[in-house]
Design a protein around this motif. Structure first.
Motif, PDB file in Angstrom:
ATOM      1  N   TYR A 165       0.495  -1.887   0.144  1.00  0.00           N
ATOM      2  CA  TYR A 165      -0.203   0.168  -0.276  1.00  0.00           C
ATOM      3  C   TYR A 165       1.108   1.170   0.088  1.00  0.00           C
ATOM      4  N   SER A 167       0.582   5.188   1.183  1.00  0.00           N
ATOM      5  CA  SER A 167      -0.129   6.536   1.508  1.00  0.00           C
ATOM      6  C   SER A 167       0.685   7.043   0.723  1.00  0.00           C
ATOM      7  N   ARG A 169      -0.446  10.416   1.919  1.00  0.00           N
ATOM      8  CA  ARG A 169      -0.621  10.939   3.124  1.00  0.00           C
ATOM      9  C   ARG A 169       0.887  10.824   3.772  1.00  0.00           C
ATOM     10  N   ALA A 170       1.555   9.666   4.218  1.00  0.00           N
ATOM     11  CA  ALA A 170       2.494   9.519   4.251  1.00  0.00           C
ATOM     12  C   ALA A 170       3.670  10.501   3.820  1.00  0.00           C
ATOM     13  N   ASP A 174      -0.827  13.992   0.803  1.00  0.00           N
ATOM     14  CA  ASP A 174      -2.694  14.987   0.572  1.00  0.00           C
ATOM     15  C   ASP A 174      -3.064  16.585   0.592  1.00  0.00           C
ATOM     16  N   GLU A 181      -7.059   8.228  -1.343  1.00  0.00           N
ATOM     17  CA  GLU A 181      -6.020   8.726  -0.027  1.00  0.00           C
ATOM     18  C   GLU A 181      -4.691   7.664  -0.191  1.00  0.00           C
ATOM     19  N   GLY A 182      -4.943   7.399  -0.551  1.00  0.00           N
ATOM     20  CA  GLY A 182      -3.503   5.506  -1.217  1.00  0.00           C
ATOM     21  C   GLY A 182      -4.059   4.515  -1.397  1.00  0.00           C
ATOM     22  N   TYR A 184      -3.215   0.313  -3.897  1.00  0.00           N
ATOM     23  CA  TYR A 184      -2.290  -0.872  -2.952  1.00  0.00           C
ATOM     24  C   TYR A 184      -1.527  -0.607  -4.802  1.00  0.00           C
TER      25      TYR A 184
END
Length: 249
Positions: A165, A167, A169-170, A174, A181-182, A184
């Motif tokens: 996954y 992300s 945000r990470a 974002d 939001e992310g 796979y």
């Protein structure tokens, strides 16, 4: 997963323009049993003059009943001066809407601005890229069996698809990616099955000049919705972003 529903309304109530949302193609695959909404966020483009950067105001959203009367409070938010698109949590109102029968009408909302005093322009119409948006985060559907071999303890090192996954945000993305939001991305790992015997191994290795390796054989696209130039909303389908199946080509 994420879904975005675009405003399609032109109705008014007591001279105020309503915003209206209907389920779009992004949610078609989820409509069999109704939507399981984890969270919902209303995005409204609010424009102020440069000299009004310190202006404070609060946006309120109210549901509108089928008889064209104002219903319950759907949500509220104070101005975030760092964003042109103001964001409001409307999860409870959207859950009530999506739990109704599939023959339901659209979700209609009435916006009110406390403290605007004519100094804020709410973009409730116009071009598609500037209209209000309703962003849904849906609970993931039950896992389905796939033809692709997914990596687990029972594979014993065989070629398989490893879930991975990414992300946004990470990654700190974002602030410009609206949805999802992310995603796979996945990747392939493991060894390929050995050749049947020594002679076939020699012949095949000589023909390919290399041993077969575990690699992607099927991909799928990623739909990305993000802020472009002038904070406009852009949707783009990026091909071959998700590894769906691995094999030994």
């Amino acid at each position: 997963m994420g879904a975005l529903i675009v405003d399609r309304s032109g109705a008014t109530l007591n001279g105020q323009r309503l915003i209206e949302f209907r389920l779009g193609p992004e949610t078609d695959s989820e409509q069999g049993e109704g939507l399981a909404v984890e969270s919902a966020e209303l995005l409204v483009r609010a424009e102020t003059m440069p000299r009004r950067r310190r202006l404070r105001y609060t946006l309120w959203a109210f549901t509108v009943n089928g008889n064209a009367s104002v219903g319950e409070l759907a949500g509220a938010c104070k101005r975030d001066p760092s964003r042109i698109w103001q964001r409001m949590d409307v999860t409870a109102a959207v859950r009530r809407w999506t739990r109704s029968e599939r023959t339901r009408g659209p979700l209609r909302l009435l916006l009110d601005c406390s403290g605007c005093m004519g100094r804020v322009r709410l973009r409730l119409g116009g071009g598609q890229a500037a209209r209000p948006l309703l962003r849904l985060r849906l609970q993931p559907p039950p896992p389905r069996r796939r033809r692709a071999l997914v990596c687990d303890a029972a594979n014993h090192g065989r070629c398989c698809r490893q879930t991975y996954y990414v992300s946004f945000r990470a990654l700190g993305w974002d602030d410009w990616i609206v949805a999802p939001e992310g995603y796979y991305a996945n990747y392939c790992r493991g060894a390929c099955s050995p050749f049947l015997n020594y002679h076939s191994q020699v012949v095949e290795a000589a023909r390919l000049e290399r041993a077969a390796c575990c690699a992607p054989v099927r991909f799928s696209a990623l739909s990305l919705i993000y802020f472009g130039a002038d904070s406009n909303i852009i949707k783009r389908d990026l091909p071959e972003m998700v590894v769906e199946e691995c094999d030994c080509p």
